[in-house]
Design an enzyme around this catalytic site. Structure first.
Site, short mmCIF file in Angstrom:
data_model
loop_
_atom_site.label_atom_id
_atom_site.label_comp_id
_atom_site.label_asym_id
_atom_site.label_seq_id
_atom_site.Cartn_x
_atom_site.Cartn_y
_atom_site.Cartn_z
N LYS A 205 0.86 -1.19 0.00
CA LYS A 205 0.00 0.00 0.00
C LYS A 205 0.89 1.23 0.00
O LYS A 205 1.26 1.77 1.05
CB LYS A 205 -0.93 0.00 1.22
CG LYS A 205 -2.12 0.95 1.02
CD LYS A 205 -3.02 0.46 -0.10
CE LYS A 205 -4.04 1.52 -0.49
NZ LYS A 205 -4.80 1.13 -1.66
N SER A 406 -8.61 0.34 -5.52
CA SER A 406 -8.93 0.69 -4.14
C SER A 406 -10.42 0.96 -3.98
O SER A 406 -11.23 0.06 -4.13
CB SER A 406 -8.08 1.87 -3.67
OG SER A 406 -6.75 1.46 -3.42
#
Length: 610
Positions: A205, A406
């Site tokens: 991430k 996402s």
């Protein structure tokens, strides 16, 4: 005259001047309003442009899925300043392809000419979709020509569909490869003494790396290298197919290219024709001589026949409808604006569809997602409303554009079927939180914050360091958010949470990869998504209801008017800086990040591929 009388006289004079001043301002505003209305009405008067000959794709600016901006605003700009190139213009992908589709069967349109010098770019998925319609045009035995003074990679991709490519004598074809770069601010934040509190789940991430590092992590590099290389290979394969030449000939290795360029004494145009990138070197005048008797109609002047027919609203109820809803840009709470998918407006749009399913005979929904994600709260609001629609047994099919990562994937879990382009950037299943505090910055200049709280959790202010209890609370909330994310994916994709976690952790995947690991159902474009929705709804004779994204009219009008104004030297200089756009996007993130719980599902690295 007494002092009191003098004061009263002065006061009356001040009031008189104030009233005159306010009345003048009011009068000016009224004049401006009526002048603007008159200009808009004038701009709306369509000049009669003959609709025959060569259709010229003289695209200015960028191509997006759909735009909040009206053509009348751009026409107004031309009325005010005269016709000028507008490289900030947004063009609707689907209006563009509808015009090409119409031209394919229009006997009055004999050819297409690609004049792309002012086209600044689009994602590869959008370029492929346009290429699909250019191919259909060519298959109708109608030629396509391309002329350019230079070709960037987006321009050349479209030009590769031409039967003949012309290049100016001093031009070049700049097809070298893709890059995904980022700016990193750790040292800057340290120098400004800003504490950046980061909470995340996901090895890969990397959205928050710019704020905590000075370079890209090895994990992020490995992940990005994989999907970026695959995307570049897809690009090369496409232009190789269209040009019927080996990709190693069109785009050789740098050392081979430099050797070949040396043989042409650095003449980029000669190099381009020698390597088969173009078919002819010609000046604009020479090009005009070849097409001397051809009438040309601009893509902006070519009218869709549907605009002269009854709108969908008049025909609702006659045929089943498939509604296409757009989620375009960063997902935030609030209203839609340029490159912002406002959950408030999108939820309202979906709710309106839900309440009028029978009235408008809506049988299925295609959700067009082109987003790097955003706020968890905003994404969940959209996903929840989609779930409500599914309770009415209405099929929902997601069509992924250039990016559905996402938060873009979060909302996609509330669908019956997912269709992605081979070059869609998707996945990035991870979550993070970021909170800056400025206690060190303030103390450096002699400003301090102190007070009393009844609990460490109540002492949550940007002027003091985060209490450890608050840090623990936020991290647990982030962990819970990640578990929610992978659970949503697991339920939607018939996987276990362990399987999702293995392909999650913030990893980014291209659509072609995502189809193999189960994140999407089918590779294709929006046409395939619409066909799938029709099949699931068991309808054959239907109409498409392209839902216009709702936006704040004033904000759109204000932005457009500002864009029309002449730019200062400083603005022009700033825009020419290579990293200006990226810097602006990063700064704007602080304004976009307004999730009530500081939880974000956003893929920053996904958004800057060049």
């Amino acid at each position: 005259m007494s002092a009191l009388s003098a004061i009263k006289s002065i006061w009356k004079m001040i009031n008189f001047i104030r009233e005159i001043f306010l009345n003048l301002i009011f009068l000016i505003i009224i004049i401006l309003i009526f002048s603007s209305i008159a200009l808009i009405k004038e701009a709306q008067k369509q000049e009669i442009v003959p609709q025959y000959g060569s259709l010229v794709l003289d695209i200015e600016g960028i191509i997006v899925d759909n735009t909040l901006y009206s053509d009348e605003i751009y026409a107004l700009q031309n009325k005010i300043y005269g016709k000028k190139v507008n490289t900030s213009r947004e063009n609707s992908l689907f209006e563009l392809t509808q015009k090409i589709a119409q031209a394919t069967t229009d006997p009055k349109i004999t050819s297409i000419v690609l004049k792309l010098d002012n086209f600044t770019g689009a994602d590869i998925s959008s370029l492929q979709y346009i290429g699909k319609y250019l191919t259909k045009f060519s298959e109708a035995n109608k030629p396509i020509y391309a002329f350019g003074s230079n070709f960037n990679q987006s321009q050349y991709y479209l030009a590769s569909y031409a039967n003949k490519i012309y290049l100016a004598p001093l031009g070049s074809v700049n097809v070298y490869g893709l890059s995904a770069n980022n700016l990193y601010y750790k040292t800057l934040l340290d120098n400004l003494k800003i504490n950046t509190h980061v909470f995340r789940v996901g090895t890969y991430k990397s959205a928050i790396e710019p704020f905590i590092r000075n370079d890209m992590s090895e994990e992020a590099k490995s992940n990005t290298t994989r999907w970026l290389t695959l995307m570049w290979n897809n690009y090369l394969n496409d232009i190789s197919t269209q040009r019927k030449k080996a990709d190693t000939q069109l785009v050789p290795a740098p050392n081979i290219m430099l050797t070949a360029l040396k043989e042409t004494n650095g003449n980029m145009a000669q190099y381009a024709i020698s390597n088969g990138l173009v078919d002819a070197i010609a000046s604009n005048y020479q090009y005009e001589l070849d097409f001397n008797n051809q009438h040309e109609v601009s893509i902006y002047d070519y009218q869709l026949k549907s605009k002269n027919e009854k709108s969908n609203s008049d025909s609702k109820g006659k045929k089943p409808l498939i509604a296409v809803v757009f989620v375009n840009g960063t997902i935030t709470n609030g209203e839609n604006s340029s490159n912002i998918a406002g959950s408030q407006d999108i939820v309202e749009q979906l709710r309106k569809i839900r309440k009028n399913l029978n009235k408008h005979n809506i049988q299925a929904i295609v959700l067009r997602v082109n987003s790097p994600g955003g706020s968890v709260d905003a994404s969940e609001a959209i996903r929840s409303e989609l779930e409500a629609l599914r309770d009415y047994q209405i099929p929902i099919v997601v069509s992924m554009g250039g990016m559905a990562a996402s938060g873009g994937y979060w909302i996609s879990t509330a669908s019956d079927y997912i269709v992605a382009s081979p070059n869609t950037i998707t996945g990035s299943i991870g979550i993070f939180g970021i909170i800056p505090t400025f206690e060190n910055s303030l103390s450096h200049i002699g400003v301090y914050s102190d007070g009393i709280t009844t609990s460490p959790l109540a002492n949550n202010t940007s002027t003091q360091n985060l209490p450890k209890e608050m840090s623990q609370l936020i991290q647990m909330n982030i962990d819970n958010g990640y578990q929610t994310f992978i659970s949503l994916v697991a339920d939607a994709r018939n996987m276990t949470t362990e399987q999702v976690d293995k392909i999650g952790q913030g990893q980014v995947w291209l659509g072609s990869e995502a189809s193999k690991i189960g994140l999407v159902d089918k590779l294709g474009d929006i046409d395939d998504a619409i066909e799938t929705a029709a099949t699931l709804a068991n309808v054959t004779d239907y109409e498409i209801d392209w839902q216009k994204p709702k936006g704040n009219w004033f904000n759109a009008f204000y932005s457009d008017m500002i864009a029309m104004l002449p730019k200062s030297t400083a603005e022009i200089f700033f825009e020419q800086l290579p990293a200006a756009k990226q810097l602006k996007e990063h700064v704007s993130l602080w304004n976009k990040f307004q999730d009530p719980q500081n939880r974000y599902i956003y893929c920053l690295n996904c958004a800057d591929v060049r």
